[in-house]
Design a protein around this motif. Structure first.
Motif, PDB file in Angstrom:
ATOM      1  N   MET A  88       1.207 -12.865 -13.770  1.00 18.53           N
ATOM      2  CA  MET A  88       2.059 -11.768 -13.363  1.00 18.53           C
ATOM      3  C   MET A  88       1.277 -11.023 -11.998  1.00 18.53           C
ATOM      4  O   MET A  88       0.275 -10.355 -12.559  1.00 18.53           O
ATOM      5  N   TYR A  89       1.912 -10.672 -10.788  1.00 19.42           N
ATOM      6  CA  TYR A  89       1.173  -9.736  -9.890  1.00 19.42           C
ATOM      7  C   TYR A  89       1.687  -8.490 -10.466  1.00 19.42           C
ATOM      8  O   TYR A  89       2.843  -8.174 -10.577  1.00 19.42           O
ATOM      9  N   GLU A 109      10.948  -3.154  -3.805  1.00 24.23           N
ATOM     10  CA  GLU A 109      11.713  -4.280  -4.727  1.00 24.23           C
ATOM     11  C   GLU A 109      11.301  -5.612  -4.481  1.00 24.23           C
ATOM     12  O   GLU A 109      11.448  -6.418  -5.546  1.00 24.23           O
ATOM     13  N   LYS A 110      10.760  -6.034  -3.322  1.00 24.57           N
ATOM     14  CA  LYS A 110      10.324  -7.360  -3.132  1.00 24.57           C
ATOM     15  C   LYS A 110       9.340  -7.288  -2.072  1.00 24.57           C
ATOM     16  O   LYS A 110       9.292  -6.516  -1.003  1.00 24.57           O
ATOM     17  N   LYS A 134       6.067 -10.001   0.121  1.00 22.70           N
ATOM     18  CA  LYS A 134       5.633 -11.396   0.481  1.00 22.70           C
ATOM     19  C   LYS A 134       4.030 -11.205   0.164  1.00 22.70           C
ATOM     20  O   LYS A 134       3.353 -10.305   0.081  1.00 22.70           O
ATOM     21  N   GLN A 157       0.983 -12.606 -18.538  1.00 25.05           N
ATOM     22  CA  GLN A 157       1.972 -11.812 -19.002  1.00 25.05           C
ATOM     23  C   GLN A 157       1.744 -11.027 -20.370  1.00 25.05           C
ATOM     24  O   GLN A 157       2.255 -10.050 -20.647  1.00 25.05           O
ATOM     25  N   LYS A 186       3.216  -1.983 -13.011  1.00 22.93           N
ATOM     26  CA  LYS A 186       4.418  -2.393 -12.517  1.00 22.93           C
ATOM     27  C   LYS A 186       3.972  -3.906 -11.941  1.00 22.93           C
ATOM     28  O   LYS A 186       3.152  -4.233 -11.357  1.00 22.93           O
ATOM     29  N   THR A 187       5.056  -4.626 -12.470  1.00 26.82           N
ATOM     30  CA  THR A 187       5.222  -6.243 -12.040  1.00 26.82           C
ATOM     31  C   THR A 187       5.709  -6.421 -10.616  1.00 26.82           C
ATOM     32  O   THR A 187       7.047  -5.799 -10.437  1.00 26.82           O
ATOM     33  N   LEU A 188       5.246  -6.847  -9.744  1.00 25.87           N
ATOM     34  CA  LEU A 188       5.771  -7.166  -8.299  1.00 25.87           C
ATOM     35  C   LEU A 188       6.752  -8.316  -8.324  1.00 25.87           C
ATOM     36  O   LEU A 188       6.393  -9.381  -8.947  1.00 25.87           O
ATOM     37  N   ASN A 189       7.543  -8.170  -7.515  1.00 22.00           N
ATOM     38  CA  ASN A 189       8.324  -9.313  -7.265  1.00 22.00           C
ATOM     39  C   ASN A 189       8.005  -9.948  -5.974  1.00 22.00           C
ATOM     40  O   ASN A 189       8.518  -9.689  -4.643  1.00 22.00           O
ATOM     41  N   VAL A 190       7.062 -10.978  -6.125  1.00 22.99           N
ATOM     42  CA  VAL A 190       6.690 -11.570  -4.970  1.00 22.99           C
ATOM     43  C   VAL A 190       7.558 -13.002  -4.673  1.00 22.99           C
ATOM     44  O   VAL A 190       7.423 -13.812  -5.308  1.00 22.99           O
ATOM     45  N   ILE A 191       8.300 -12.563  -3.328  1.00 24.08           N
ATOM     46  CA  ILE A 191       9.304 -13.781  -3.292  1.00 24.08           C
ATOM     47  C   ILE A 191       8.989 -15.131  -2.740  1.00 24.08           C
ATOM     48  O   ILE A 191       9.879 -15.916  -2.937  1.00 24.08           O
TER      49      ILE A 191
END
Length: 291
Positions: A168-169, A181-182, A184, A244, A252-257
């Motif tokens: 996980m990032y 929120e997201k 790259k 994980q 904080k887990t990042l949402n790398v789209i």
């Protein structure tokens, strides 16, 4: 020529020191010297050059080293094959190496079960980085190793995938990226990354991912201990990719789209040319049955 002289020869060759070889084999330096002298006499060749305190292999010594290792491995293999004739007996020694992460976060329940089921086995468990344990199996130092599997294994290595480790990032909750929120992958390159060392299998996975996106990592700190990386991320020193199982509410887990899920394979390896002992076979089958 016997196993004792060959063991002494290998110990001196690898340590490049008669005194260190003596310490390793729990012998006196005089005993080591006598064994080397006997071997040189039997082969009619000088095996080491001694210049001051420096010990180096001669051409004859360099030619003997891989063959000496192979002889000892073949003898060990023969002992195991004969011992395995008593198919119902799970006894004797088992040399096992395990990575620090697996030792802390994966192995304990299985080790407890194995010790309960095989109380007569003398377990020689060593904790090592995956890459060190991998080389140890290749050289014959370990019968088994539990590690992060190599993305490009040597043809002599047999690997069994036991655990799929999702990475996980993550960043600290007060990191500049924590409120997004997201994001790259390209945005990550503008911030400090904290990752395992450049010679590790895990680092190779991350570098390959960023290379495929034509991006360059900004790695400012590295250590091969994931728990230490977790600590450094937690105090805000940078972002990382962590298993994980290590990600708690304090990160904080990042949402790398634009990043596909990053997985690393954890498993057990052994040398294809090595006959596994009953103890090793029992552990392998026990782990595979838990998948």
């Amino acid at each position: 020529m016997d196993t004792n002289t060959l063991q002494a020869f290998i110990a001196v060759a690898e340590s490049r020191s008669f005194s260190k070889a003596a310490d390793h084999l729990y012998l006196t330096q005089s005993a080591i010297s006598k064994r080397i002298a006997l071997l040189e006499d039997q082969l009619s060749s000088k095996l080491f050059d001694r210049i001051g305190r420096t010990v180096s292999l001669t051409e004859a010594g360099a030619a003997l080293l891989p063959r000496a290792k192979d002889i000892l491995l073949q003898l060990d293999d023969a002992k195991r094959a004969i011992g395995n004739l008593n198919a119902g007996d799970v006894i004797g020694g088992l040399s096992l190496a395990a990575s620090h992460h697996i030792s802390l976060h994966r192995l304990p329940p299985y080790l407890k079960q194995f010790s309960h089921e095989c109380p007569k086995v003398e377990l020689d468990l060593q904790f090592a980085e995956s890459e060190v344990a991998y080389e140890g199996v290749l050289k014959g130092d370990f019968e088994l190793a539990l590690i992060t599997l190599s993305p490009a294994p040597d043809p002599s290595i047999h690997s069994d995938l036991i655990w799929d480790d999702l990475l996980m990032y993550v960043v600290a909750k007060d990191h500049p990226l924590a409120q997004a929120e997201k994001i790259k992958l390209e945005e990550l390159t503008h911030y400090n990354a904290i990752l395992p060392g450049s010679n590790t299998f895990t680092r190779s996975l991350v570098e390959t991912l960023f290379f495929q996106h034509a991006l360059t990592l900004n790695v400012t700190m590295s250590t091969n201990y994931l728990d230490t990386i977790r600590m450094m991320v937690n105090i805000g020193l940078g972002w990382s990719l962590l298993p994980q199982s290590l990600v708690g509410d304090d990160l904080k887990t990042l949402n790398v789209i634009d990043s596909e899920p990053v997985h690393r394979n954890l498993g057990i390896i052994y040398h294809k040319n090595r006959t596994l002992s009953n103890a090793a076979n029992h552990l392998v089958q026990m782990l595979k049955s838990q998948r």
